[in-house]
Design a protein around this motif. Structure first.
Motif, short mmCIF file in Angstrom:
data_model
loop_
_atom_site.label_atom_id
_atom_site.label_comp_id
_atom_site.label_asym_id
_atom_site.label_seq_id
_atom_site.Cartn_x
_atom_site.Cartn_y
_atom_site.Cartn_z
N ARG B 57 -40.28 18.45 -32.16
CA ARG B 57 -39.99 19.26 -33.42
C ARG B 57 -38.84 20.27 -33.06
O ARG B 57 -37.78 20.48 -33.43
CB ARG B 57 -40.88 19.76 -34.36
CG ARG B 57 -41.38 18.51 -35.19
CD ARG B 57 -40.34 17.94 -36.01
NE ARG B 57 -40.15 18.66 -37.27
CZ ARG B 57 -38.73 18.68 -38.01
NH1 ARG B 57 -37.84 17.87 -37.52
NH2 ARG B 57 -38.67 19.33 -38.98
N ASP B 60 -35.47 19.42 -32.05
CA ASP B 60 -34.66 19.11 -33.15
C ASP B 60 -34.37 20.26 -33.86
O ASP B 60 -32.93 20.32 -34.06
CB ASP B 60 -35.62 18.03 -34.09
CG ASP B 60 -34.56 17.61 -34.93
OD1 ASP B 60 -33.73 16.65 -34.69
OD2 ASP B 60 -34.73 17.56 -36.32
N SER B 121 -35.82 13.44 -26.40
CA SER B 121 -34.71 14.34 -26.00
C SER B 121 -35.12 14.99 -24.60
O SER B 121 -34.38 15.25 -23.50
CB SER B 121 -34.44 15.75 -26.98
OG SER B 121 -34.01 15.25 -27.87
N GLY B 257 -28.81 12.48 -33.70
CA GLY B 257 -29.96 12.95 -33.04
C GLY B 257 -30.07 13.57 -31.79
O GLY B 257 -29.08 14.18 -31.22
N HIS B 259 -31.28 16.33 -30.70
CA HIS B 259 -30.61 17.63 -30.47
C HIS B 259 -31.10 18.31 -29.35
O HIS B 259 -30.20 19.37 -28.91
CB HIS B 259 -30.85 18.38 -31.76
CG HIS B 259 -30.13 17.55 -32.89
ND1 HIS B 259 -30.78 18.00 -34.28
CD2 HIS B 259 -29.29 16.72 -33.28
CE1 HIS B 259 -29.73 17.28 -35.08
NE2 HIS B 259 -29.15 16.61 -34.52
N GLU B 412 -37.03 16.33 -43.81
CA GLU B 412 -36.79 16.70 -42.46
C GLU B 412 -38.42 16.96 -41.98
O GLU B 412 -38.71 16.62 -40.85
CB GLU B 412 -35.70 17.12 -42.03
CG GLU B 412 -34.32 16.44 -41.97
CD GLU B 412 -34.00 15.57 -40.86
OE1 GLU B 412 -35.11 15.51 -40.07
OE2 GLU B 412 -33.24 15.00 -40.92
N GLN B 418 -36.79 12.19 -38.09
CA GLN B 418 -36.01 12.69 -36.72
C GLN B 418 -36.17 11.13 -35.72
O GLN B 418 -35.20 10.89 -35.30
CB GLN B 418 -36.99 13.64 -36.19
CG GLN B 418 -36.33 14.05 -34.80
CD GLN B 418 -37.26 15.17 -34.05
OE1 GLN B 418 -38.12 15.94 -34.84
NE2 GLN B 418 -37.05 15.29 -32.94
N ASP B 422 -33.19 10.24 -33.70
CA ASP B 422 -33.17 10.27 -32.47
C ASP B 422 -33.13 8.66 -31.71
O ASP B 422 -32.41 8.61 -30.60
CB ASP B 422 -34.38 10.59 -31.82
CG ASP B 422 -34.81 12.39 -32.13
OD1 ASP B 422 -33.62 12.90 -32.26
OD2 ASP B 422 -35.62 12.75 -31.96
#
Lengths: 571, 571
Positions: B57, B60, B121, B257, B259, B412, B418, B422
């Protein structure tokens, strides 16, 4: 290539496919002549292309905000809403007595689809007002109608629907918002509502909330629910605005998409409201509104599918990659077979979903105009299919549109990703697609499958008539319908609702597949040798075969769904 | 319920399904005993659950940023990468000579899946380093290996891959970045690269870029491409860092996504680099790396599918809605048939994709350990299926996970959205899924379908052996394989590549469906009467039937894809 509303596709559908001539032949809709319809589609198309579509990106980049209890809308949205209102688009299907155009819902649906493709966040505002207009027309007292309808239809005031509470979503009967009789014809409404689309804005003089609440001593569940009209400002009898009502926007949700559309948590603290319809008659009133809202949400999915297709096609026609692989090709990725497969799928699916939605709208219009039971049950049967298939197509096509863009698809600047985010909620709100499917196999089959069978009879009769012109396509549609009929008989014979529910979603999709095949076949007959025949061939020979696997799934029963224990699901 | 890495599922797969005992029986992997494997999976699971998952999280909410030319990573990512590096996870499959563990790729893949489910990520950073480690092991000079590999494996330095340029995406041969020989063993690299995942970070001492570029006079297309290692800081011979190289991050992409993963535009201005592999041998080197990267990206999709499943299940077990409809139910939405359908689909699809990926990894390990041609072609055949099916499953299950959440799915804060954002890129990067499918029906069928047929022979032999235990399931798998065989024969007989390409995507998916059925049937045999048999029943009787419609689509040829002119596509 900017968005262009699918005006010609609707002219074709109305003239050749969905029988709008029957609607026009009724007394109620006698004024909807061919010329009127063409002119209105043309005008709506222009509005969508020129005014609404340019608001789509700003709405995403500059979300609606809550400032000191007031919603500040995205740049340009106030002007956009004003243009929609001034064009009379809020009242296309509304009663002329209060300023509406009184046109068929088929027209309103077409315009709603176009507007959704142009800017879904903004389109939700007129959609909410339209739902309220319809509910008030059917259920409100004359005094309320005279006071509110002209303002809502002109767009001076806007409307919302307040159903959901934290513990009461799909199970709306669990709601706990309270209403108390003030003894003066008004009621005091107290409670919290969530997911209120366009719960406030800075372009309407007043925001009128239709709120489901429970009177003291009302029975539990949906039976004990009443409907109230609760305006932000209390209007005087002449329509001027009086005191601020005791309701407020507590917060806005931070959502995946639709950033331009404020989704509000609303708090009512003894807010003043008026009863709409009889006490404990709230659910009946909401159902009037929700049925057409389901068609409206289906159209939203179709609008996004259309917009995503146009966007992807535009990219594919422009993007050079690899050698010029086809002798007469454009030298861009549109020449690649797999890119074509995606674009053809998008075009064919969008047409299928649109034709189903238009058929549904025509059935509602015929039901309203003639009161005939067969039209009513046709409309009732097609509504969940339109909602679920339209939104599934919207989601799947937005996803395919991202894929056509390759790496650029996930870069927000291109806009492909916005469609993917914005459309996602459509399979959830206004009754999840699972609930639509359960409605189809339960309530809509309480007639023993009669409505389904009448539809399948029509499809087979048409396929037989098309056999000379298109033997392969006609046969494929006919065979698929037979398979669907067997599955329908099986489902109808199941008394255990879980057994039906276990196959509901694949069954609904299979039904939509077959309907899509039928409506493509009709298009092929109306355009022999033309592009619609070619598109029909793609759909019927490549996409329709999906129905068989879905129908196996649909007839598998519920036992295996519950075979794993909760612990085994976790493990 | 926080993320829990699927340790037990991998133990089951390795012990019963994918034949890891064959891998362990080779000399190369003799040290990968059952105990070692259990311990490593356990340890990796802990890292993923406790250290990596909590970063999902924050990554993001606080995207990586470019500040004064330097990438600032999301909160906690530096510590997370350090923990991964210190655990030795960057070098699970790397050469022990340089500090790696030398374990099978099957192990590395399992850990990569777990890490992807925990935080995709962040996981991209080790994945990029692993790709670079592998490429250098196979293609770099000893001097480069000795200087770079220990630093990359320890995580002191990180690695990236630089292929794409604005005009050269899927068509990598169109790239125009230039390399000039400096005459001192170094080269000057100039050009712009886009979509460079983890192109910079603030936790590695050095960032080492593998860059595809073209030497003067090199032939056009992929044949003229060479590979260079271009570090951010020029290392001295002792590994200490010297001058800053003339390369920079120009900008970061604003993505749907991921991020937390910086996607960079990189500019090289006569940056100093070293040749890796022979001149014009760049594509061969990149292919080594890309093949395993494809497996790695497939694992990413599977990781997200697993995480989305756990997330949705947790919500379904908690969310009360409607009456307590089942006598022994939990009183939450998990008791509803349609919610169960979604959860069972998620669990069954995730297992199928995971088992296919593990089979692919084992084939690669066997190919590496034995050099046998049959293992090599098995690995080559399964790689595009693993990549495309794994990522499609990831996308579809993330989408289904949102649906299970109802309205909360698009808020969200819940995290369901997410996963949906993603995972979306995984079907695009490392070769779009369309390209994977084209690879399958073209290059991977240049053997006249031999690799495909050997696989189908095995599936049918196994189904025959399973017939006594599970007649219905075994028969369904056997019949599906026959249908797949006919389609394979048809495809192999098509000399026109467009005809194959037109059916490539549905064919790949059908092949994965059948493989999934086979691997579920194996699981059922290993767990008779247990939950895996029940899950297999769900998959084989409900999801496997999809193959038939797909295979009709796959054998439809290309003509109808190109039947519409460009103008007709636009109309």
């Amino acid at each position: 290539m900017p968005y262009r509303a699918p005006v010609e596709d609707y002219n074709f559908l109305f003239n050749h496919i969905v029988g709008l001539e029957d609607v026009r032949a009724t007394e109620k809709f006698a004024e909807a002549t061919d010329d009127v319809i063409r002119a209105i589609l043309e005008e709506a198309g222009k509005l969508c292309n020129d005014i609404v579509a340019p608001l789509q990106r700003p709405g995403d980049l500059h979300p609606a905000k809550l400032e000191n209890g007031v919603v500040r809308t995205s740049p340009g949205f106030a002007e956009g809403f004003k243009a929609i209102a001034e064009g009379g688009w809020l009242g296309i299907s509304a009663d002329p007595e209060y300023g509406g155009m009184g046109l068929p819902l088929a027209m309103a649906s077409a315009v709603n689809e176009m507007m959704s493709g142009a800017c879904l966040s903004l389109q939700l505002a007129p959609l909410m007002s339209q739902g309220q207009i319809e509910a008030l027309e059917h259920h409100a007292s004359d005094a309320i109608k005279e006071l509110y309808l002209p303002k809502l239809i002109s767009g001076e005031w806007t409307g919302t629907m307040n159903l959901t509470e934290p513990q009461a979503g799909s199970d709306v009967g669990a709601l706990s918002t309270k209403a108390e009789d003030n003894g003066d014809g008004t009621f005091s409404i107290s409670g919290q509502k969530i997911y209120i689309t366009w719960g406030d804005n800075d372009f309407g003089d007043n925001v009128c909330h239709l709120v489901l609440a429970r009177l003291p001593g009302a029975p539990a569940g949906t039976k004990g629910i009443s409907l109230f009209l609760v305006p932000k400002f209390l209007p005087n009898e002449d329509g001027s605005l009086g005191a601020r009502n005791t309701l407020q926007v507590v917060s806005l949700e931070h959502k995946l998409g639709l950033h331009g559309s404020p989704t509000c948590v609303m708090q009512y603290d003894k807010a003043v409201g008026w009863l709409v319809g009889p006490e404990q008659g709230g659910m009946a009133a909401m159902f009037t509104m929700m049925n057409n809202a389901r068609l409206g949400v289906g159209e939203q999915g179709i609008g996004i599918a259309e917009a995503a297709y146009q966007h992807a096609l535009s990219y594919a026609l422009d993007r050079k990659q690899g050698k010029n692989i086809r002798p007469n090709g454009s030298g861009t990725i549109v020449d690649h077979a797999d890119v074509r497969r995606m674009l053809m799928t998008m075009k064919a699916e969008t047409y299928a979903a649109r034709a189903i939605a238009a058929s549904c709208a025509v059935a509602i219009d015929m039901s309203n105009a003639t009161g005939e039971a067969e039209w009513k049950s046709r409309a009732a049967f097609l509504t969940p299919i339109t909602k679920a298939f339209g939104t599934d197509v919207g989601i799947d096509m937005a996803q395919m549109g991202v894929q056509v863009h390759g790496g650029m698809g996930v870069i927000e600047e291109t806009g492909a990703a916005q469609f993917y985010r914005d459309v996602r909620v459509t399979s959830i709100y206004e009754g999840t697609n699972g609930i639509q499917a359960m409605d189809l196999v339960a309530r809509k089959m309480m007639d023993g499958g009669e409505a389904a069978n009448r539809l399948m009879d029509e499809i087979e009769t048409h396929a037989e008539a098309a056999r000379d012109a298109f033997p392969n396509m006609a046969d494929a549609v006919w065979q698929a319908t037979e398979t669907l009929r067997e599955a329908t008989e099986w489902l109808v014979a199941q008394d255990d609702m879980d057994t039906r529910f276990a196959g509901a979603v694949p069954y609904l999709r299979a039904f939509a597949r077959v309907l899509g095949g039928h409506l493509h076949l009709k298009a092929a007959l109306a355009d022999k040798g033309g592009p619609r025949e070619k598109l029909a061939r793609f759909y019927i020979l490549r996409l329709l075969p999906e129905h068989a696997g879905l129908l196996v799934h649909a007839q598998s029963g519920a036992a295996d769904l519950f075979a794993l224990t909760t612990d085994e699901l976790i493990a």
